[in-house]
Design an enzyme around this catalytic site. Structure first.
Site, PDB file in Angstrom:
ATOM      1  N   HIS A   1      39.999 -18.171  30.384  1.00 23.27           N
ATOM      2  CA  HIS A   1      41.453 -17.957  30.411  1.00 23.27           C
ATOM      3  C   HIS A   1      42.082 -18.904  29.384  1.00 23.27           C
ATOM      4  O   HIS A   1      41.626 -20.036  29.230  1.00 23.27           O
ATOM      5  CB  HIS A   1      42.061 -18.304  31.782  1.00 23.27           C
ATOM      6  CG  HIS A   1      42.075 -17.185  32.774  1.00 23.27           C
ATOM      7  ND1 HIS A   1      41.744 -17.391  34.097  1.00 23.27           N
ATOM      8  CD2 HIS A   1      42.410 -15.868  32.666  1.00 23.27           C
ATOM      9  CE1 HIS A   1      41.862 -16.238  34.754  1.00 23.27           C
ATOM     10  NE2 HIS A   1      42.264 -15.303  33.915  1.00 23.27           N
TER      11      HIS A   1
ATOM     12  N   CYS B   1      45.784 -23.400  37.046  1.00 22.04           N
ATOM     13  CA  CYS B   1      45.398 -22.148  37.700  1.00 22.04           C
ATOM     14  C   CYS B   1      46.049 -21.994  39.071  1.00 22.04           C
ATOM     15  O   CYS B   1      46.242 -20.888  39.544  1.00 22.04           O
ATOM     16  CB  CYS B   1      43.883 -22.083  37.878  1.00 22.04           C
ATOM     17  SG  CYS B   1      42.960 -22.189  36.360  1.00 22.04           S
TER      18      CYS B   1
HETATM   19  N1  ARG Z   1      37.733 -17.657  40.278  1.00 23.74           N
HETATM   20  C1  ARG Z   1      38.922 -17.321  39.558  1.00 23.74           C
HETATM   21  C2  ARG Z   1      38.606 -16.231  38.545  1.00 23.74           C
HETATM   22  O1  ARG Z   1      37.543 -16.265  37.977  1.00 23.74           O
HETATM   23  C3  ARG Z   1      39.483 -18.526  38.888  1.00 23.74           C
HETATM   24  C4  ARG Z   1      40.760 -18.293  38.196  1.00 23.74           C
HETATM   25  C5  ARG Z   1      41.227 -19.480  37.395  1.00 23.74           C
HETATM   26  N2  ARG Z   1      42.545 -19.306  36.979  1.00 23.74           N
HETATM   27  C6  ARG Z   1      43.043 -19.658  35.781  1.00 23.74           C
HETATM   28  N3  ARG Z   1      44.313 -19.538  35.598  1.00 23.74           N
HETATM   29  N4  ARG Z   1      42.261 -20.060  34.808  1.00 23.74           N
HETATM   30  O2  ARG Z   1      39.382 -15.350  38.307  1.00 23.74           O
END
Ligand code: ARG
Length: 300
Positions: A173, A268
């Site tokens: 991300h 996150c």
């Molecule tokens: N386990 C989640 C996923 O893989 C984690 C999300 C992390 N969020 C972020 N904004 N980077 O989607």
């Protein structure tokens, strides 16, 4: 001390208490279904995070976690707010889809209008992959967001989109490699992007704090800025914290290691509710900026 020019947003957040946080599946390289989560520790760390955010001056609102969606604690991913409008995420993976519905309901109750990005077949778009930077909405194209959604975002939000290709699977991300600090500064991890993406970010951020891959793996770019306070995960490299302090920021660290097991950290877990994308609005763009990409989708 160099003057900080605070961001226009970042004082109000939506968060989700990890009542049902687990690692049931692995959709990013950080997740390991065999590593047990300590639920009490996750809750205690999250409560400390909320207290730290509030002490920094932020308002925090809460959405209840659905028992069936262990990743719902990562609220940043529900959607991107633009005033009274929210562009709702079209999740890459089925496991997270119900979160978008729950968030859509919450935003509706809060009086906001919602639009689903990617419904018409444009592909996946996950908030956490988009930040307002200068005169653009900087949006990743990569593991979680398809480039096809960029034109949809530009049209639906009426903003100039700058594309940054994310090519690093563990920095999946944009909020793992990019953290806006103030009007001219950001923490950036170029290891996450291709050469074109690096140039795009360079053009948008006059004063970057560049971190390498190992530093990015501490999740230090996954931090939140409330005016001049940077709320960062414990383990932030000393070099990075010192640089922020030299710039005049106050660094507040919180141990959220239990939540790192899902592959996410502080950013996150915090969805900013006070974002307005006015600075990126196409009608405000200079003629040169508009001409650069037909006034719709623009890549710097
Ligand atoms: N386990 C989640 C996923 O893989 C984690 C999300 C992390 N969020 C972020 N904004 N980077 O989607």
């Amino acid at each position: 001390m160099t003057g900080i020019r605070p961001l226009s947003w970042g004082r109000r957040y939506l968060m989700c208490r990890p009542e049902h946080f687990r690692v049931d599946y692995a959709i990013n390289p950080w997740m390991d279904v065999d590593s047990a989560v300590d639920p009490d520790r996750a809750l205690a760390q999250w409560d400390t995070l909320v207290a730290t955010m509030r002490a920094a001056g932020a308002e925090v609102e809460q959405i209840d976690q659905l028992a069936s969606t262990p990743d719902m604690v990562y609220a940043m991913n529900y959607g991107i707010v633009d005033g009274d409008h929210v562009a709702i995420t079209n999740f890459r993976f089925d496991q997270r889809r119900p979160e978008a519905e729950a968030a859509e309901w919450w935003f509706g109750e809060a009086g906001l209008r919602t639009t689903r990005i990617g419904d018409a077949g444009a592909g996946a778009f996950e908030a956490g992959d988009a930040f307002l930077v200068g005169d653009s909405l900087l949006v990743a194209a990569g593991p979680r967001t398809d480039v096809g959604t960029h034109a949809v975002l530009s049209r639906e939000l009426g903003v100039r989109v700058a594309t940054v290709p994310v090519v690093h699977p563990a920095l999946y991300h944009l909020d793992l490699s990019f953290c806006p600090l103030d009007e001219t500064r950001a923490i950036i991890a170029p290891a996450a992007w291709d050469a074109a993406g690096r140039r795009t970010v360079e053009a948008l951020v006059p004063d970057p704090l560049v971190i390498d891959e190992a530093e990015a793996f501490t999740f230090c770019a996954n931090s939140v800025v409330v005016d001049d306070v940077v709320v960062m995960p414990a383990g932030v490299p000393v070099r990075v914290a010192r640089r922020l302090e030299q710039w005049g920021f106050t660094v507040a660290t919180v141990d959220v290691s239990e939540l790192h097991k899902g592959g996410g950290s502080i950013r996150c877990m915090t969805l900013p509710l006070d974002t307005r994308l006015d600075a990126a609005r196409l009608e405000h763009a200079t003629p040169e900026r508009r001409a650069a990409g037909d006034g719709d989708l623009v890549t710097v």
